[in-house]
Design a protein around this motif. Structure first.
Motif, mmCIF file in Angstrom:
data_model
loop_
_atom_site.group_PDB
_atom_site.id
_atom_site.type_symbol
_atom_site.label_atom_id
_atom_site.label_comp_id
_atom_site.label_asym_id
_atom_site.label_seq_id
_atom_site.Cartn_x
_atom_site.Cartn_y
_atom_site.Cartn_z
ATOM 1 N N TRP A 92 0.848 -1.192 0.000
ATOM 2 C CA TRP A 92 0.000 0.000 0.000
ATOM 3 C C TRP A 92 0.883 1.241 0.000
ATOM 4 N N GLN A 93 0.367 2.251 -0.670
ATOM 5 C CA GLN A 93 1.164 3.479 -0.771
ATOM 6 C C GLN A 93 0.262 4.705 -0.884
ATOM 7 N N ALA A 94 0.574 5.723 -0.111
ATOM 8 C CA ALA A 94 -0.059 7.034 -0.286
ATOM 9 C C ALA A 94 1.038 7.959 -0.801
ATOM 10 N N LYS A 95 0.730 8.696 -1.867
ATOM 11 C CA LYS A 95 1.765 9.528 -2.479
ATOM 12 C C LYS A 95 1.286 10.976 -2.550
ATOM 13 N N ASN A 96 1.925 11.824 -1.789
ATOM 14 C CA ASN A 96 1.648 13.276 -1.813
ATOM 15 C C ASN A 96 0.157 13.584 -1.676
ATOM 16 N N VAL A 97 -0.442 13.005 -0.649
ATOM 17 C CA VAL A 97 -1.889 13.160 -0.457
ATOM 18 C C VAL A 97 -2.211 14.447 0.317
ATOM 19 N N ASN A 98 -3.183 15.182 -0.201
ATOM 20 C CA ASN A 98 -3.655 16.400 0.469
ATOM 21 C C ASN A 98 -5.153 16.315 0.703
ATOM 22 N N VAL A 116 -5.970 19.236 6.521
ATOM 23 C CA VAL A 116 -5.900 18.177 7.516
ATOM 24 C C VAL A 116 -4.743 17.222 7.176
ATOM 25 N N LEU A 117 -4.529 17.005 5.885
ATOM 26 C CA LEU A 117 -3.373 16.217 5.449
ATOM 27 C C LEU A 117 -2.604 17.046 4.422
ATOM 28 N N SER A 118 -1.306 17.195 4.651
ATOM 29 C CA SER A 118 -0.490 18.002 3.741
ATOM 30 C C SER A 118 0.647 17.172 3.182
ATOM 31 N N ASP A 119 0.519 16.854 1.907
ATOM 32 C CA ASP A 119 1.597 16.175 1.186
ATOM 33 C C ASP A 119 2.041 14.887 1.884
ATOM 34 N N VAL A 120 1.061 14.091 2.295
ATOM 35 C CA VAL A 120 1.384 12.864 3.055
ATOM 36 C C VAL A 120 1.791 11.736 2.105
ATOM 37 N N SER A 121 2.970 11.201 2.338
ATOM 38 C CA SER A 121 3.428 10.013 1.618
ATOM 39 C C SER A 121 3.772 8.944 2.632
ATOM 40 N N LEU A 122 3.276 7.757 2.377
ATOM 41 C CA LEU A 122 3.497 6.668 3.335
ATOM 42 C C LEU A 122 3.442 5.356 2.571
ATOM 43 N N GLN A 123 4.344 4.453 2.888
ATOM 44 C CA GLN A 123 4.360 3.169 2.195
ATOM 45 C C GLN A 123 4.318 2.034 3.201
ATOM 46 N N VAL A 124 3.639 0.967 2.821
ATOM 47 C CA VAL A 124 3.651 -0.256 3.640
ATOM 48 C C VAL A 124 4.055 -1.394 2.712
ATOM 49 N N GLY A 125 5.110 -2.074 3.095
ATOM 50 C CA GLY A 125 5.626 -3.150 2.251
ATOM 51 C C GLY A 125 4.992 -4.489 2.576
ATOM 52 N N CYS A 141 -4.326 14.963 14.412
ATOM 53 C CA CYS A 141 -3.245 15.197 13.439
ATOM 54 C C CYS A 141 -3.578 14.613 12.069
ATOM 55 N N GLY A 142 -4.688 13.874 11.954
ATOM 56 C CA GLY A 142 -5.110 13.417 10.625
ATOM 57 C C GLY A 142 -5.014 11.924 10.376
ATOM 58 N N LYS A 143 -4.741 11.138 11.416
ATOM 59 C CA LYS A 143 -4.537 9.691 11.236
ATOM 60 C C LYS A 143 -5.792 9.009 10.680
ATOM 61 N N SER A 144 -6.938 9.272 11.326
ATOM 62 C CA SER A 144 -8.175 8.604 10.888
ATOM 63 C C SER A 144 -8.625 9.100 9.521
ATOM 64 N N THR A 145 -8.329 10.365 9.231
ATOM 65 C CA THR A 145 -8.668 10.894 7.902
ATOM 66 C C THR A 145 -7.904 10.106 6.840
ATOM 67 N N LEU A 146 -6.641 9.852 7.101
ATOM 68 C CA LEU A 146 -5.836 9.079 6.151
ATOM 69 C C LEU A 146 -6.444 7.679 5.974
ATOM 70 N N GLY A 168 -3.067 13.982 -4.950
ATOM 71 C CA GLY A 168 -2.231 12.861 -4.544
ATOM 72 C C GLY A 168 -2.844 11.553 -5.001
ATOM 73 N N ASN A 169 -2.118 10.482 -4.780
ATOM 74 C CA ASN A 169 -2.584 9.166 -5.231
ATOM 75 C C ASN A 169 -2.394 8.111 -4.163
ATOM 76 N N MET A 170 -3.214 7.072 -4.287
ATOM 77 C CA MET A 170 -3.018 5.905 -3.429
ATOM 78 C C MET A 170 -2.933 4.665 -4.313
ATOM 79 N N TYR A 171 -2.156 3.699 -3.839
ATOM 80 C CA TYR A 171 -1.931 2.477 -4.608
ATOM 81 C C TYR A 171 -2.114 1.270 -3.695
ATOM 82 N N LEU A 172 -2.739 0.239 -4.230
ATOM 83 C CA LEU A 172 -2.927 -0.999 -3.483
ATOM 84 C C LEU A 172 -2.386 -2.137 -4.342
#
Ligand SMILES: Nc1ncnc2c1ncn2[C@@H]1O[C@H](COP(=O)(O)OP(=O)(O)OP(=O)(O)O)[C@@H](O)[C@H]1O
Length: 274
Positions: free
Chosen positions: A18-24, A41-50, A63-68, A81-85
């Motif tokens: 899973w990946q979030a890329k530059n999510v606003n 609430v979310l500014s340029d959030v990028s996060l990856q899970v391998g 801080c925006g955790k549940s929004t993400l 921004g984009n998300m990938y599964l």
């Protein structure tokens, strides 16, 4: 060592689940009688899970955790921004069933969503019935398998949620979350409403499920101590941004001041740091 901005190290993880890329994301709030103002609430959030990773996401309340998490489940849309599964952009998942077979979430207070009129068996069967073509006999097999995985006796399948203890109800919620064997599972505050002893048992169960299933998890929590018990990597958020990303074994090396403070304090309360 984990890299910056919530990203995995390429040396350690070969496949991203899973990946979030530059999510606003922003929301409108009232600013006077006729005006509204948007706040980020979310500014340029990028996060990856391998693949096979268990990642913790920690940060102060608001801080925006549940929004993400809601964006990840497509319950809301990001502005940009984009998300990938499993390597595919969300836009490529036209088939809702296919999407929700691959990603599942356990929300905070999940036990409140257990239908009080249904037996546990019906509750566990529902996702199999609606999201798969599994024949009834195979569904029964899967239900029994999942009860064993969450260490509950099959005799509980015939009871209604009201008769379960808090710990048993939480295990049923977990069972329902993983029964489809999704590729990626988000746990939003899975232990925060439980007393300490049950919290401990659920964390132990999560560790076991992760080890045995090899599935990828993202656990959101205020409680860094709880996250440390199960996650191999921890991502810190502050005011809608990812501010630190570190392997759990290297928590002492965090550089960001907010993350450092949280590491020193250990637990983040609903109203901010303790
Ligand atoms: N639907 C909404 N409309 C307006 N503002 C919202 C909405 N949902 C969330 N917010 C705001 O967005 C911010 C982030 O909320 P969010 O629930 O994502 O934070 P959080 O880190 O999960 O907090 P907590 O740990 O307390 O659950 C908060 O300021 C919240 O008030």
């Amino acid at each position: 060592m984990a890299g910056p901005a919530g990203l995995v190290s390429k040396d350690e993880v070969k496949l991203l689940i899973w990946q979030a890329k530059n999510v606003n994301k922003s929301y409108s709030s009232r600013a006077g009688m006729f005006k509204s103002r948007r706040h980020a609430v979310l500014s340029d959030v990028s996060l990856q899970v391998g693949e096979k990773e268990f990642v913790g996401l920690v940060g102060e309340s608001g801080c925006g955790k549940s929004t993400l998490a809601r964006l990840a489940l497509r319950l809301e849309r990001a502005e940009s921004g984009n998300m990938y599964l499993a390597g595919r952009s969300y836009a490529d998942y036209q088939d809702k069933q296919e999407f929700y077979r691959s990603i599942q979430i356990m929300f905070q207070h999940a036990t409140a969503a257990l239908n009080p009129r249904w037996q546990i068996e019906q509750i566990l069967e529902e996702p199999l019935r609606y999201l798969t073509d599994m024949p009834p006999a195979k569904r029964q097999e899967q239900i029994r398998e999942i009860m064993a995985a969450v260490s509950l006796p099959a005799s509980l399948l015939n009871v209604k949620p009201g008769t379960l203890s808090g710990g048993q109800a939480q295990r049923i919620c977990l069972a329902r979350t993983i029964i489809l064997k999704p590729k990626f599972i988000i746990l939003d505050e899975p232990t925060s409403s439980l007393d300490v002893v049950i919290q401990e048992q659920i964390l132990e169960l999560l560790r076991k499920l992760h080890q045995e299933s090899g599935l990828a998890f993202l656990m959101i929590s205020h409680d860094l101590e709880a996250i440390k018990r199960v996650a191999g990597r921890i991502v810190f958020m502050h005011e809608g941004r990812v501010v630190e990303n570190v392997k759990t074994s290297r928590l002492h090396q965090v550089k960001n001041q907010v993350a450092k403070r949280l590491v020193n304090i250990g637990i983040v309360n609903q109203g901010g740091t303790k």
